[in-house]
Design an enzyme around this catalytic site. Structure first.
Site, PDB file in Angstrom:
ATOM      1  N   PRO A  89       0.992  -1.104   0.026  1.00  0.00           N
ATOM      2  CG  PRO A  89      -0.761  -1.549   1.717  1.00  0.00           C
ATOM      3  CD  PRO A  89       0.569  -2.148   1.339  1.00  0.00           C
ATOM      4  CD  GLU A 116       0.448  -6.376  10.537  1.00  0.00           C
ATOM      5  OE1 GLU A 116       0.648  -7.679  10.497  1.00  0.00           O
ATOM      6  OE2 GLU A 116      -0.690  -6.052  10.597  1.00  0.00           O
ATOM      7  NE  ARG A 154      -6.914  -5.667 -21.662  1.00  0.00           N
ATOM      8  CZ  ARG A 154      -7.077  -4.508 -22.062  1.00  0.00           C
ATOM      9  NH1 ARG A 154      -6.030  -3.305 -21.759  1.00  0.00           N
ATOM     10  NH2 ARG A 154      -7.677  -3.997 -23.112  1.00  0.00           N
ATOM     11  CG  ASP A 169      -9.904  -1.339 -23.934  1.00  0.00           C
ATOM     12  OD1 ASP A 169     -11.320  -1.572 -24.346  1.00  0.00           O
ATOM     13  OD2 ASP A 169      -9.301  -2.277 -24.054  1.00  0.00           O
TER      14      ASP A 169
END
Ligand code: 6GU
Length: 247
Positions: A89, A116, A154, A169
């Site tokens: 994160p 953690e 992709r 897209d």
């Protein structure tokens, strides 16, 4: 492209990586995906991959030795990966630009962060990129690793049938896509916009562009600042802003 993944939950990859486009990409040899169980690179009886943090505090920290051993083992058989990505994160937020950049590499290695955190020496000496997939908390880096793999694979030439679609897209020109319709022309009293049935290609193109701009303006105005806009786009946006939101 070769992709190595280091994880303590290798089975999490079984479903998503063995279906549909990602499966086909591996079958035809465009992608060589190897998921490694980090515990296979431990040396103690209990196959320990984490330990208490020095200095105390809550939670566990991923030990450096199994991660270094696994990277060394991969390097020995396949050479040093060009990018060693840690999912965390605290990383740079993943986006389409980073997906394109990674799709041009020959060899990626992804370390799935858990617990953690990860011993800082892994970051210092091993990792080239720390990547997050958004501002929310997940239990670990396995799902983020799969998200990254999907978005990157992709974009490899030959993986998605009809190369055109990859470029059309959402996000490729920085705009959201507009509405799409298929048959029937009328469904439960809801009609397909007349212009799409007109066969007037230029009118269809302008209508679609206008819808894409409207949707972006209404839902993600933050994207407009970085979007690649033509003079026609700017004129349409000006008009849309004057009209105000359609309810
Ligand atoms: Cl990469 N890891 C975790 N644990 N949570 C996240 C994330 C990564 N990206 C968004 N949330």
């Amino acid at each position: 492209m070769r992709i190595d993944v280091l994880t303590i939950f290798p089975r999490m990859f079984e479903g998503p990586m063995t279906e549909a486009i990602l499966y086909r990409a591996q079958e035809v040899g465009l992608v060589d995906l190897r998921v490694h169980d980090l515990r296979d690179y431990t040396t103690d009886r209990h196959r320990t991959v984490d330990d208490y943090p020095f200095g105390g505090g809550p939670g566990m920290v991923m030990k450096p030795e199994p991660l270094f051993a696994a990277v060394d083992a991969v390097t020995a058989v396949a050479g040093r990966p060009q990018r060693i990505i840690l999912t965390t994160p605290q990383g740079r937020v993943f986006d389409q630009d980073l997906a394109w950049e990674l799709s041009r590499q020959r060899h990626l290695l992804i370390i799935c962060g858990r617990y953690e955190g990860v011993d800082e020496r892994v970051r210092e000496a091993l990792v080239t990129d720390e990547v997050s997939i958004g501002d929310y908390v997940l239990t670990g880096g396995e799902l983020p690793a799969m998200v990254i793999i999907d978005a990157v694979v992709r974009l490899i030439p030959g993986v998605v049938g009809g190369e055109e679609s990859v470029y059309q897209d959402s996000f490729e020109d920085g705009l959201l896509e507009g509405p799409q319709y298929t048959r029937p022309r009328e469904f439960r009293g809801l009609a397909v916009p007349e212009v799409l049935l007109s066969g007037h290609h230029e009118a269809v193109r302008r209508w679609r562009r206008r819808q894409a701009l409207r949707r972006t303006l209404e839902r993600r105005p933050d994207l407009l600042a970085r979007a690649r806009l033509t003079d026609e786009d700017r004129a349409m946006l000006e008009e849309l802003r004057r009209e105000g939101p359609v309810l």
